[in-house]
Scaffold this active site. Sequence first.
Site, PDB file in Angstrom:
ATOM      1  N   GLU A  51       0.806  -1.222   0.000  1.00 56.59           N
ATOM      2  CA  GLU A  51       0.000   0.000   0.000  1.00 56.59           C
ATOM      3  C   GLU A  51       0.839   1.272   0.000  1.00 56.59           C
ATOM      4  OE1 GLU A  51      -2.394  -0.710   3.422  1.00 56.59           O
ATOM      5  OE2 GLU A  51      -0.862  -0.039   4.809  1.00 56.59           O
ATOM      6  N   SER A  52       2.132   1.142   0.268  1.00 52.22           N
ATOM      7  CA  SER A  52       3.029   2.292   0.153  1.00 52.22           C
ATOM      8  C   SER A  52       3.166   2.745  -1.298  1.00 52.22           C
ATOM      9  CB  SER A  52       4.404   1.915   0.693  1.00 52.22           C
ATOM     10  OG  SER A  52       4.872   0.749   0.053  1.00 52.22           O
TER      11      SER A  52
END
Lengths: 250, 307
Positions: A51-52
């Site tokens: 999700e980064s």
Amino acid sequence: MSEWDSADMMNVAAARELKNGDVCLVGVGPPNLAANLARRTHAPACRLVYESGAIDAKPRRLPLSIGDDDLAATATAVVSVPEMFNFWVGAGRIDVGFLGAAQIDRYGNINTTVIGDHKDPTIRLPGAGGAPEIASAAKRVIVIVKQSRRTFVEQVDFVTSVGYGPTGNERQAPGAGPTLVITDHGVLEPDPDTNELTLTRLHPGITVDQARQATGWDLKVADSIEDVPPPTATELTELHRLRDREPADG
Amino acid sequence: MPSPTPAHLNPLADAIAEHVHDGDTVALEGFTHLIPFAAAHEIARQGRRHLTLVRMTPDLVYDQLIGLGVADELVFSYGGNPGVGSLHRLRDAVEKHWPHQLAVREHSHAGLANAYVAGAARLPFAVLRGYRGTDLEEQRDIISSVTCPFTGEELAAVKAINPDVTVIHAQLADREGNVMLWGITGVQREAVLAADRAIVTVEEVVDEFPERTGAVILPNWVLSAVCVVPNGAWPSYAAGYSVRDNDFYQRWDAIARDRTAFLTWASENNLPTDNTSPAEDTLSGANASPAESSLTAENDTKEPADV
């Protein structure tokens, strides 16, 4: 025969659910181990998304955080966090989302926010992170969580991420919801009619009674229980190498 | 709106003194990567108080500021020590009101990222498909719903976030004060453009930016100050300059878990505190013993996986 424990079994069982070609959204903790184990064993072509912003990350070592440089450096694309959630997660491009839970109820609703009252909690947990949207939009959700009466509760203190809703039939989301809950005891799956989590598989050496004892509600048990095969030597070797942060290619 | 004067290179202390005021809403962004720790410490050293701190992942940087008593309110989406466990100062503030009470507003990552997007676009809210059926929706002042005028679909709406000031760390500035960052760029562009004022600390100044795939460039006229602070993201990292100090993230767990250890750390780093005694529990005047007021190991068995 190598030594292994119930936590190893949980991670191995989760890894086995990933297939080549699956687009998998990965968080740190057990999901990170499981996804990377799958990539190093039977599913080298599964696609890891963090999700980064790292898409198709190919970490050489087990990342310690979802924002490790190794993820960005090995990714096919690195996108901003808004793009990740709007164009990739929210748009339904994730096949498998792994989630953890501090509390989970019989309909797969998950709490990672607080124990006690939201405004004045007994225990402040980390909060939502990416979980609500993964729970909503991933085509299927695999929950990885150790089974105990503290975690498998009649009612969650706070709904952070929706499974099938308070009575099992309120889900209004594009994805299928928690199709598997993989624990250190076995595997639970939603009943096809009621969505109630039902024990369908047991890990080696675990009994139905033990699984019931570790559940805070009257656990529904499938008519026939599948035995989960123990970890293979390869799975264990790679699991240990991942934990020791050894690179994939030796 | 952004400062009309072109950005220029400033000492960090001057930039914080000029642009960060008591009571401000302050966003320090950087998603694991490029977290502006040095700027945060300068804010603390200058004794700022009553801040509303906004950040997707409070991380160690806000655990420190919260423990130092800088914040009255926290707006966030994931408050853990990535790969390690709890943020104990955050927990102590919420659970035991030490060093004082901390109001909390929380989003999912998608919700907070979109609140910045709306803020950057100077729109009042953003729309997403999420939140439905969660208890997060009960925070009606920041999360609501909206009906699509074209399809009738009900969607989640999140209120825009417009910080008074956003602070980020980047790899490079050029001589004109334009800024370049790369690697995991998180939500920094949105957080900068959503803010009235923006401060950027950078690793170094170059005559000309290199070619970089996926780099974000912020022109000087949207920035209020650019400050050269090599290693200003430690113990997080700046890709190309440093690696994440994972050992410090591990060590922080023991420092933050114990009020006395935390106060010692603050003192060793010249970070002022409110002189709160480690034993003093501000919860309803209760005089809890140090043993009771410190976070017990038992509490930590409830660590959900990080997602």
